[in-house]
Design an enzyme around this catalytic site. Structure first.
Site, PDB file in Angstrom:
ATOM      1  N   ASP A  46       0.839  -1.191   0.000  1.00 17.07           N
ATOM      2  CA  ASP A  46       0.000   0.000   0.000  1.00 17.07           C
ATOM      3  C   ASP A  46       0.880   1.250   0.000  1.00 17.07           C
ATOM      4  OD1 ASP A  46      -2.074   1.772   0.240  1.00 17.07           O
ATOM      5  OD2 ASP A  46      -2.949   0.873   2.026  1.00 17.07           O
ATOM      6  N   CYS A  85      -5.994   4.410  -3.750  1.00  9.83           N
ATOM      7  CA  CYS A  85      -6.381   3.068  -3.269  1.00  9.83           C
ATOM      8  C   CYS A  85      -7.678   2.485  -3.825  1.00  9.83           C
ATOM      9  CB  CYS A  85      -6.492   3.061  -1.751  1.00  9.83           C
ATOM     10  SG  CYS A  85      -4.971   3.484  -0.909  1.00  9.83           S
ATOM     11  N   LYS A 139      -5.973  -5.434   3.981  1.00  6.58           N
ATOM     12  CA  LYS A 139      -6.846  -4.304   3.615  1.00  6.58           C
ATOM     13  C   LYS A 139      -7.871  -4.642   2.536  1.00  6.58           C
ATOM     14  CE  LYS A 139      -6.290   0.305   1.487  1.00  6.58           C
ATOM     15  NZ  LYS A 139      -5.548   1.570   1.634  1.00  6.58           N
ATOM     16  N   HIS A 141     -10.945  -1.906   1.681  1.00  7.05           N
ATOM     17  CA  HIS A 141     -11.141  -0.537   1.178  1.00  7.05           C
ATOM     18  C   HIS A 141     -12.068  -0.442  -0.030  1.00  7.05           C
ATOM     19  CE1 HIS A 141      -9.148   3.721   0.971  1.00  7.05           C
ATOM     20  NE2 HIS A 141     -10.382   3.720   1.423  1.00  7.05           N
ATOM     21  N   HIS A 233       1.453   2.198   4.134  1.00  9.59           N
ATOM     22  CA  HIS A 233       0.540   3.324   4.363  1.00  9.59           C
ATOM     23  C   HIS A 233       0.826   3.899   5.746  1.00  9.59           C
ATOM     24  CE1 HIS A 233      -3.189   5.651   4.504  1.00  9.59           C
ATOM     25  NE2 HIS A 233      -3.479   5.260   3.275  1.00  9.59           N
ATOM     26  N   ASP A 296      -0.123  -0.673  -4.863  1.00  7.32           N
ATOM     27  CA  ASP A 296      -1.462  -0.341  -5.380  1.00  7.32           C
ATOM     28  C   ASP A 296      -1.482   0.977  -6.136  1.00  7.32           C
ATOM     29  OD1 ASP A 296      -1.080   1.258  -3.101  1.00  7.32           O
ATOM     30  OD2 ASP A 296      -3.163   1.142  -2.476  1.00  7.32           O
ATOM     31  N   ASN A 297      -0.507   1.837  -5.863  1.00  9.09           N
ATOM     32  CA  ASN A 297      -0.382   3.137  -6.558  1.00  9.09           C
ATOM     33  C   ASN A 297       0.970   3.721  -6.159  1.00  9.09           C
ATOM     34  OD1 ASN A 297      -2.959   3.726  -4.300  1.00  9.09           O
ATOM     35  ND2 ASN A 297      -0.942   4.634  -3.930  1.00  9.09           N
ATOM     36  N   LYS A 318       1.279   9.605  -5.425  1.00  8.74           N
ATOM     37  CA  LYS A 318      -0.082   9.090  -5.245  1.00  8.74           C
ATOM     38  C   LYS A 318      -1.112  10.195  -5.517  1.00  8.74           C
ATOM     39  CE  LYS A 318      -3.068   7.277  -1.597  1.00  8.74           C
ATOM     40  NZ  LYS A 318      -3.161   6.817  -0.209  1.00  8.74           N
TER      41      LYS A 318
END
Ligand SMILES: *[C@@H]1O[C@H](CO)[C@@H](O)[C@H](O)[C@H]1NC(C)=O
Ligand SMILES: *[C@@H]1O[C@H](CO)[C@@H](O)[C@H](O)[C@H]1NC(C)=O
Ligand SMILES: *[C@@H]1O[C@H](CO)[C@@H](O)[C@H](O)[C@H]1NC(C)=O
Ligand SMILES: *[C@@H]1O[C@H](CO)[C@@H](O)[C@H](O)[C@H]1NC(C)=O
Ligand SMILES: *[C@@H]1O[C@H](CO)[C@@H](O)[C@H](O)[C@H]1NC(C)=O
Length: 593
Positions: A46, A85, A139, A141, A233, A296-297, A318
Site C-alpha cells: 500500500d 487506493c 486491507k 477498502h 501506508h 497499489d499506486n 499518489k
C-alpha cells in the site's frame, strides 16, 4: 504499428480479443496436463514508492527478498495502476477502469456509506466458482457500510484484516482526517470482530495469517491468496510511521527520521515476502504457484498520508496522473513462466490481472458479462523468449478520468495525454531525489545480499543455473529508468493539454502538445477521452454523516447502515473507555482542493 485514429483503436481492440481467444483454444487442448490449477499469491503493498524497492538501483535501503523475486522471475517494467487506493483495488477486483466501477473520484472514506457496486463480478467470485480457496488477508477498502459490501459477500471464503483505508499498526484503530470523528477499531475475521494478538505489528501479523493459510492448504486445493498489506501506508496522525524499534535502529545511518522509519516499514514488508515464499516451499506448493508483488499506486511523498515514499525519478505521487502516481514497482515469479530472469516490457495494467490469472488457471471468462478493460497477458508473460519479445501490442490505459477534480489522463501505446491536475498542481514536480550518501551497509555487496535472501535461496531450486553477479547487475541496469534529455518544453495541465512520449520521456519533461507534427495524436487522444467519458458509470460516492462516527457505534467502524447506533463503548473486552481521538484534527484539510 502505424495506423490512423479510430481504425487504429479498432485494430488494438481486435488484437486484444485475438489473444484472449487464442488462449482459450490453447487452454482447451491442455486441460488434461493442466488439471492442477496454479496457486495464486498476490502480495499488494500500500502506497509504496516506485524507487523504494532496490531492484531499480537504489542503495538507500535494500529489499533483498523483493529483488530476488524480481530477478528470479520478471520485473514488471511498465506496470500501471490507478493513482489511489479504492479505484486501484476496484480495478484489480473487476478488471475494469475506475470509470467502469463508479470509483473514478477519490476513495471511500470510512464514514461514507458506499462501496464497490454490488452488481459487478469480482475476481475472487470467479476463482471461487472455479474451485479455488479464496482468501483476503489485510486491507479491503471497497466498502463496509452494509454487510453486502464486505469481502466475504464478494467472493472471498475468508477475510482476516480491516475494511477501511488504514489502521494503526498495533492498535488497529483509525481516525479519518476530518474534524469531529473519533477513532474506530477496524479488525475483523469475516464479519466477527477479531481481538486476538492485539498489539502485534501488523505487517508480521498479516504474514502470520498468510503462513497459516498456506500451511493449512498444504497443496490440497488451488489457492487464491491476496495478501493486502497495510505497509507502507501511514497510521493515524498522532504516529503516522510505525515500525518495531529494533528495525528502525537497523537504519540509523538514514539521517531523515521519517525516512528511517519508512525504511524499517519497507524492510518488514520485504521480510514478509521472504516468509511467504518459504511457507509456499515448505507446503510443496511453489512448483505450481504464481507469486506477484506490487504496489497499489505511487507513494505519497508529501501532503495527506505522506509516508516519505520516493517515486524518483518520476514527477508526482499518489493521487496524481503523473508517472509517479500511476507507474508502480512490481514483479512476478512462477515456474510456469518459461523465460524468467528478465524484464517484462509491454505496458501492463493492474486490471489485466483478472483475465491474465484466469487464463493461467484455464478459467473461461464471460467477456460479454464482465466487459473487461484489462487484457489477458498470460500468453506474453508465460511464453518462451521469441514470442515474449514479440508481445508488443500497443495498448490503451485510462489513467484518470475524474470530472469532479477535472483531471483526465489517457495512454495509447507510448503516448500519454494529461489534462488537468490534482492539488492545484502542487504535486506536479519531482518531489524527491535518490539518496546517494546515506546508503545501506549491505549495498557494499548488493549481490551477496540478494543471493543470501531466503527468497533467492528457495527460488534458486527452480532454476537450471546459478544466479550470478553478472545477471543481477545486468537486470538492475536494465531496470534503471532513463529520463532521456533534460527539460525541453514544460506544461501546466491546469491551463493546457500535455502530451508526452513516455517510452523515451518517462519523466514527462518534454511536452509535445504544441508541436504541429503531434497535433493529430493530440486530437485523437482528446476525442478518445471524450468517448471514454461517455461510457462512465455514475459516481458511486455517497457523503458521510456524523451518525456513522465510531463514537455512535461502540467505537467501531462497523456495518453502520445496518447496526443500530449505540454509544455503549466496547472494543475487544475494554468497556467504558471513551472512543479516543488520535490528535486534534483542526486544521487538517484534504489536500486536493
Ligand atoms: C450496475 O449498476 C450500474 C448503476 O448503478 C449500471 O450503470 C451498470 O450498468 C450495472 N451493471 C454492470 C454490469 O455494470
Ligand atoms: C502436507 O502434505 C504432505 C504430503 O501430502 C504430508 O506428508 C504432510 O503430512 C502434510 N502436512 C500437514 C501439516 O498436513
Ligand atoms: C513497441 O514497439 C515499437 C516499435 O518497435 C517501439 O517503438 C515501442 O517503444 C514499443 N512499445 C512498447 C510498449 O514496448
Ligand atoms: C530466513 O528465514 C529465517 C526463518 O524465518 C529467518 O530466521 C532468517 O532471518 C531469514 N534470513 C534472511 C537472510 O532473511
Ligand atoms: C480538458 O480540461 C478542460 C478544463 O477542465 C475541459 O474543459 C476539457 O473538456 C478537458 N478536455 C478533455 C478531453 O477532457
Amino acid at each position: 504499428m502505424l495506423c490512423h485514429a479510430l481504425s487504429c483503436l479498432l485494430s488494438y481492440a481486435s488484437v486484444g480479443f485475438a489473444l484472449i481467444n487464442f488462449q482459450l483454444v490453447v487452454a482447451d487442448s491442455n486441460v488434461e496436463q493442466n488439471a492442477e490449477k496454479p496457486h495464486i499469491i498476490f502480495i499488494l503493498a500500500d502506497d509504496l514508492g516506485f524507487d523504494d524497492v532496490s531492484f531499480r538501483g537504489s542503495n538507500e535501503f535494500l529489499t533483498p527478498n523483493i529483488d530476488a523475486l524480481a530477478y528470479h522471475g520478471k520485473i514488471l517494467e511498465r506496470l500501471y495502476t490507478p493513482a489511489i487506493c479504492t479505484p486501484s483495488r476496484g480495478a484489480l477486483m473487476t478488471g475494469r477502469y475506475p470509470i467502469h466501477t463508479g470509483t473514478q473520484h477519490f476513495v471511500i472514506s470510512n464514514e461514507e456509506p458506499w462501496g464497490l457496486p454490488t452488481n459487478l463480478t469480482l475476481m475472487p467470485e470467479i476463482f471461487q466458482k472455479a474451485g479455488y480457496s479464496t482468501n483476503l488477508v489485510g486491507k479491503w477498502h471497497l466498502g463496509f457500510a452494509k454487510r453486502e459490501f464486505t469481502p466475504t459477500y464478494r467472493g472471498f471464503d475468508n477475510h482476516y484484516g480491516y475494511w477501511g483505508g488504514f489502521i494503526d499498526y498495533y492498535q488497529r484503530r483509525s481516525q479519518m482526517p476530518l474534524p469531529h470523528y473519533s477513532m474506530g477499531y477496524d479488525f475483523y475475521r469475516n464479519l466477527e470482530l477479531e481481538c486476538a494478538d492485539r498489539g502485534a505489528y501488523m505487517t508480521d501479523l498479516l504474514t502470520d495469517e498468510a503462513e497459516r493459510i498456506i500451511h493449512a492448504n498444504n497443496n490440497t486445493k488451488p489457492l487464491l491468496l491476496l495478501l493486502s498489506h497495510l505497509a507502507v501506508h501511514t497510521g493515524n496522525a498522532n504516529e503516522p510511521l510505525q515500525a518495531p524499534k529494533e528495525d528502525i535502529e537497523k537504519f540509523n545511518y538514514i539521517k531523515d527520521p521519517n525516512r528511517r522509519k519508512y525504511a524499517a516499514m519497507v524492510s518488514r514488508l520485504d521480510h514478509s515476502v521472504g516468509r511467504v515464499i518459504s511457507a509456499l516451499e515448505a507446503a510443496n506448493m511453489l512448483k505450481n504457484s504464481i507469486v506477484i508483488f506490487q504496489s497499489d499506486n505511487g507513494g505519497p511523498s508529501v501532503g495527506l498520508f505522506a509516508n516519505s515514499a520516493s517515486n524518483w525519478p518520476f514527477k508526482g505521487q499518489k493521487n496524481t496522473a503523473w508517472e509517479g502516481g500511476v507507474r508502480v514497482a512490481g514483479a512476478i515469479w512462477s515456474p510456469l513462466i518459461a523465460q524468467r530472469r528478465s524484464l517484462f516490457r509491454p505496458t501492463m495494467y493492474i486490471g489485466d490481472w483478472l483475465p491474465t490469472l484466469a487464463a493461467a488457471a484455464n478459467i473461461p471468462l464471460d467477456q460479454t458479462a464482465l466487459r473487461l478493460d484489462g487484457l489477458n497477458l498470460w500468453p506474453a508473460l508465460s511464453a518462451t523468449a521469441n514470442s515474449a519479445n514479440s508481445a508488443n501490442f500497443t495498448r490503451e490505459i485510462v489513467h484518470y478520468l475524474d470530472d469532479v477534480w477535472h483531471v483526465a489522463a489517457l495512454q495509447q501505446g507510448d503516448w500519454k495525454y494529461v489534462n488537468g491536475t490534482t492539488a492545484a498542481g502542487r504535486f506536479s514536480n519531482v518531489l524527491t531525489y535518490r539518496e546517494l550518501y546515506d546508503t545501506d551497509p549491505r549495498s557494499v555487496d548488493y549481490f551477496a545480499t540478494v543471493k543470501n535472501s531466503n527468497t533467492s535461496q528457495v527460488l534458486q531450486r527452480y532454476d537450471d543455473n546459478e544466479l550470478r553477479r553478472g545477471h543481477v547487475n545486468q537486470l538492475r541496469n536494465e531496470a534503471t529508468v532513463d529520463c532521456g534529455n533534460g527539460v525541453q518544453r514544460g506544461c501546466n495541465p491546469l491551463w493546457e493539454e500535455c502530451l508526452y512520449n513516455v517510452a523515451v520521456d518517462p519523466c514527462e519533461r518534454n511536452n509535445l502538445a504544441s508541436l504541429n507534427e503531434y497535433k493529430k495524436i493530440l486530437k485523437r487522444m482528446r476525442r478518445r477521452v471524450q468517448q471514454y467519458r461517455d461510457t462512465a458509470m455514475p459516481l458511486a460516492n455517497r457523503r458521510g454523516s456524523f451518525e456513522y462516527s465510531p463514537s455512535r457505534h461502540r467505537c467501531l467502524w462497523s456495518n453502520f447502515l445496518e447496526d443500530s447506533p449505540s454509544e455503549e463503548f466496547f472494543v475487544c473486552g475494554l468497556y467504558g473507555m471513551p472512543c479516543e481521538t488520535a490528535t486534534s484534527v483542526e486544521g487538517i484539510k484534504m489536500e486536493h482542493t
